[in-house]
Design an enzyme around this catalytic site. Structure first.
Site: not given
Length: 252
Positions: A142, A157
């Protein structure tokens, strides 16, 4: 026929990647968690275009289930493609959730770790004996782990996604004697079902995200899926150990 395994392919990026890879003449074993209907839609889309696909259940947060999954993969390979190995692994399955640093619980941290880092690590390790020499692995990370995607609320995350980026480089180094290429891609804001269909529930955030992107829109699953398909194909044969941001120039 080459065969790929794509995890988390019942919707979004994984679904697009499975369809795009199949469109290049590759058989696909795709996995699903809580969305079997979406997985069957993916299979139907592939078969409609003359491809071959098999859907298998998998919880990437339960590493104890990986040996049984490997057995299921072996059975699917033999029954559907009359072979014992596969060529491509796309570690895509995951989940997203916003939580500010001070609000992140150990339970949420551990879930991120199990699904986003431990899962891909040990799933890849478990499947490695079945992966052909000269194969390819793509890990979906990501851009939250990059400077361009730095936003409050994603510390846990992004830490796991950053760890997956580091793992990608080590795998590329350690698997290079077998000719296995390993890369990661870092999507920016993409219209998927991530975070419990956040884009559907909060459409008002889309214009603000699009305004931060040099190309003026949020990403679509096919924007990412096509890059994955290219990386694992002949076009990507001289690319390894790279983390490729696919974000349309977010915060450029």
């Amino acid at each position: 026929m080459r065969v790929a395994i794509v995890t988390g392919a019942s919707s979004g990026i994984g679904q697009s990647a499975a369809i795009q890879i199949a469109g290049r003449g590759v058989g696909v074993i795709l996995t699903y968690g809580r969305n079997p209907a979406g997985a069957h839609d993916t299979v139907a889309s592939i078969e409609k275009e003359g491809g071959t696909a098999v859907a298998l259940p998998l919880d990437v947060g339960r590493s104890e289930s990986f040996p049984a999954f490997r057995d299921a993969v072996g059975a699917a390979l033999r029954e559907t493609w009359q072979r014992d190995t596969f060529d491509i692994l796309v570690n895509n399955a995951g989940f997203g959730q916003m939580a500010l640093f001070e609000d992140t619980t150990e339970e949420l941290f551990d879930r991120f770790m199990r699904v986003l880092l431990k899962g891909p690590f040990f799933l890849t390790q478990t499947l490695l004996p079945l992966l052909t020499n000269g194969g390819a692995i793509v890990n979906v990370t990501s851009n939250a782990a990059l400077h361009s995607g730095l936003e409050p609320g994603y510390s846990a995350y992004a830490s796991m996604k950053g760890g997956l980026t580091v793992l990608t480089r080590y795998l590329a180094k350690e698997l290079s004697p077998r000719g296995v290429r390993v890369n990661s891609i870092a999507p920016g804001a993409t219209r998927t079902r991530l975070a419990d269909d956040a884009f559907e529930r909060f459409p008002e955030v889309i214009p603000a995200l699009a305004a931060k992107t040099a190309l003026g829109r949020v990403g679509e699953p096919d924007d990412i899926g096509m890059v994955i398909a290219s990386l694992v194909s002949e076009e990507g044969q001289w690319i390894t150990a790279q983390d490729i941001e696919v974000s349309g120039g977010l915060n450029l």
